[in-house]
Design a protein around this motif. Sequence first.
Motif, PDB file in Angstrom:
ATOM      1  N   ARG A 118      16.905  27.648  -9.628  1.00  0.00           N
ATOM      2  CA  ARG A 118      17.394  26.373  -9.107  1.00  0.00           C
ATOM      3  C   ARG A 118      16.344  25.278  -9.333  1.00  0.00           C
ATOM      4  O   ARG A 118      16.667  24.152  -9.729  1.00  0.00           O
ATOM      5  CB  ARG A 118      17.677  26.556  -7.619  1.00  0.00           C
ATOM      6  CG  ARG A 118      18.378  25.410  -6.960  1.00  0.00           C
ATOM      7  CD  ARG A 118      18.474  25.701  -5.461  1.00  0.00           C
ATOM      8  NE  ARG A 118      18.986  24.556  -4.756  1.00  0.00           N
ATOM      9  CZ  ARG A 118      20.266  24.282  -4.627  1.00  0.00           C
ATOM     10  NH1 ARG A 118      21.175  25.076  -5.156  1.00  0.00           N
ATOM     11  NH2 ARG A 118      20.659  23.206  -3.976  1.00  0.00           N
ATOM     12  N   GLU A 119      15.094  25.646  -9.109  1.00  0.00           N
ATOM     13  CA  GLU A 119      14.004  24.677  -9.298  1.00  0.00           C
ATOM     14  C   GLU A 119      13.891  24.248 -10.764  1.00  0.00           C
ATOM     15  O   GLU A 119      13.754  23.062 -11.071  1.00  0.00           O
ATOM     16  CB  GLU A 119      12.684  25.336  -8.858  1.00  0.00           C
ATOM     17  CG  GLU A 119      11.863  24.501  -7.904  1.00  0.00           C
ATOM     18  CD  GLU A 119      10.605  25.217  -7.476  1.00  0.00           C
ATOM     19  OE1 GLU A 119       9.537  24.888  -8.002  1.00  0.00           O
ATOM     20  OE2 GLU A 119      10.687  26.127  -6.620  1.00  0.00           O
ATOM     21  N   ILE A 120      13.950  25.222 -11.657  1.00  0.00           N
ATOM     22  CA  ILE A 120      13.838  24.916 -13.096  1.00  0.00           C
ATOM     23  C   ILE A 120      15.047  24.096 -13.546  1.00  0.00           C
ATOM     24  O   ILE A 120      14.921  23.132 -14.302  1.00  0.00           O
ATOM     25  CB  ILE A 120      13.696  26.216 -13.923  1.00  0.00           C
ATOM     26  CG1 ILE A 120      12.383  26.917 -13.578  1.00  0.00           C
ATOM     27  CG2 ILE A 120      13.766  25.921 -15.413  1.00  0.00           C
ATOM     28  CD1 ILE A 120      12.305  28.368 -14.023  1.00  0.00           C
ATOM     29  N   ASP A 121      16.219  24.474 -13.048  1.00  0.00           N
ATOM     30  CA  ASP A 121      17.430  23.713 -13.384  1.00  0.00           C
ATOM     31  C   ASP A 121      17.299  22.265 -12.897  1.00  0.00           C
ATOM     32  O   ASP A 121      17.612  21.316 -13.618  1.00  0.00           O
ATOM     33  CB  ASP A 121      18.664  24.362 -12.745  1.00  0.00           C
ATOM     34  CG  ASP A 121      19.035  25.707 -13.378  1.00  0.00           C
ATOM     35  OD1 ASP A 121      18.417  26.073 -14.399  1.00  0.00           O
ATOM     36  OD2 ASP A 121      19.937  26.386 -12.856  1.00  0.00           O
ATOM     37  N   ARG A 122      16.794  22.115 -11.686  1.00  0.00           N
ATOM     38  CA  ARG A 122      16.709  20.774 -11.100  1.00  0.00           C
ATOM     39  C   ARG A 122      15.591  19.924 -11.698  1.00  0.00           C
ATOM     40  O   ARG A 122      15.502  18.735 -11.443  1.00  0.00           O
ATOM     41  CB  ARG A 122      16.528  20.883  -9.582  1.00  0.00           C
ATOM     42  CG  ARG A 122      17.726  21.478  -8.855  1.00  0.00           C
ATOM     43  CD  ARG A 122      18.975  20.630  -9.072  1.00  0.00           C
ATOM     44  NE  ARG A 122      20.178  21.266  -8.525  1.00  0.00           N
ATOM     45  CZ  ARG A 122      20.641  21.107  -7.302  1.00  0.00           C
ATOM     46  NH1 ARG A 122      20.004  20.327  -6.458  1.00  0.00           N
ATOM     47  NH2 ARG A 122      21.728  21.709  -6.916  1.00  0.00           N
ATOM     48  N   MET A 123      14.726  20.569 -12.479  1.00  0.00           N
ATOM     49  CA  MET A 123      13.752  19.775 -13.246  1.00  0.00           C
ATOM     50  C   MET A 123      14.444  19.127 -14.445  1.00  0.00           C
ATOM     51  O   MET A 123      13.821  18.378 -15.200  1.00  0.00           O
ATOM     52  CB  MET A 123      12.626  20.676 -13.778  1.00  0.00           C
ATOM     53  CG  MET A 123      11.688  21.233 -12.738  1.00  0.00           C
ATOM     54  SD  MET A 123      10.561  22.408 -13.543  1.00  0.00           S
ATOM     55  CE  MET A 123       9.768  23.130 -12.108  1.00  0.00           C
ATOM     56  N   GLY A 124      15.717  19.489 -14.643  1.00  0.00           N
ATOM     57  CA  GLY A 124      16.423  18.985 -15.817  1.00  0.00           C
ATOM     58  C   GLY A 124      16.146  19.811 -17.061  1.00  0.00           C
ATOM     59  O   GLY A 124      16.470  19.400 -18.170  1.00  0.00           O
TER      60      GLY A 124
END
Length: 400
Positions: free
Chosen positions: A332-338
């Motif tokens: 989720r964190e990596i995804d939310r970094m774009g």
Amino acid sequence: MWDRSRKKEHGVLECITCGRTYPLDQIRYTCDCGGLLAVKREQPRVDRNVFDARRASRNTIDQSGVWRFREAVLDVDNVITHPEGNTRLYERNGLFFKHEGENPTGSFKDRGMTVAVTQAVRLGAKAIACASTGNTSASLAAYAAQAGLKAIVFVPSGKISGGKLAQTLAYGATVLQVRGDFDAAMRLVREACDRLGIYLVNSINPFRIEGQKTIVWELLQDLEWNAPDWIVVPAGNLGNTSAFGKALAEAHAYGWIDRVPRLAAIQAQGANPFFRSFSESFATRHRIEAETIASAIRIGDPVSYDKAVGAIRFTNGVVAEVTDEELMAAKREIDRMGIGCEPASATTLAGVKKLGLGGKIVCVLTGHVLKDTDAVMKNVHSDQIIEIDPTIDAVRDALT
Ligand code: F0G
């Protein structure tokens, strides 16, 4: 495609257990003693400046992030290249992410596959096969299509993501859905290749490993050959862990880097045979029944175990395990970094946290976010997706 006067590749296949050697162009994946084989060659007569210069070249071969390093990978005349590699190194939140999901078929597998398929063509193979949790199969299918070879893939039935299965079929492969897990599919494809004269391109094939070394070389090149403290990699069948160890050993021996980064190989807790062995200083090799949400690394009996042990020892590395909750939170964190990645790739960030690593760290993201959209939807917040009537009032309501 390049200088045709160049001599054929020299080097041998060497058993990592007993040291016996075989000709490079013999079709075999293991030694008579059962040990794994690795390509052994002399120090290439090029230095890293040549690789840097090739990054500016317009030649397809030089543009490939694999074949740019050809003298240390497989130095032959004709190659089957998309081209691949040249993935981005992102710097976010104090960490580096080398996004191998940016390869042509969306995973790091293309780096090994271009070399294994090139070798398959050199050896006159008509058909190639692998067992796969979905990414190797997609890559195999794409390169087989390019080379005009028959592609046969063995997948654990119902256990690979829909996107990966669709991708594999789209490129034209024949898919054998094995009633069993990945490890059963792996045993079966090895027997099938031996008996039916099909060329095996799983990472037990030493040429796959030669290609995957370039993930490390390219990230070192991205960092202007200043070695990081840690390289963090998801660990499943252990091909990548093995390739990274070999890449670092060679880069150091050839003088491309002056110190060796440590490897951190991260497994999902439900698929952690390598972690179990590491915890016992590799006294026992474990084989388990694997279960994890990260279907790419749902593997209980990794074939490259012995090479990976060598890689961890050589780099003074570590092996860790993370839970499905931890890896999904990291995703989720990596995804939310774009940036985005598939669940298996997110074990890297989860592992960095779990191990409390510091210094200059490169996480290798092995697969693209769209490889597993079911996993994405599991991470979506309920207020993020709202069905509405086609009226402006409905839009207003939804956004307040
Ligand atoms: N990450 C992803 C996205 C993968 O697809 C795989 C392996 C790994 C990590 C683990 O790498 O096996 O070298 O330790 N996927 C294989 C496949 C098994 O069939 O696609 P490894």
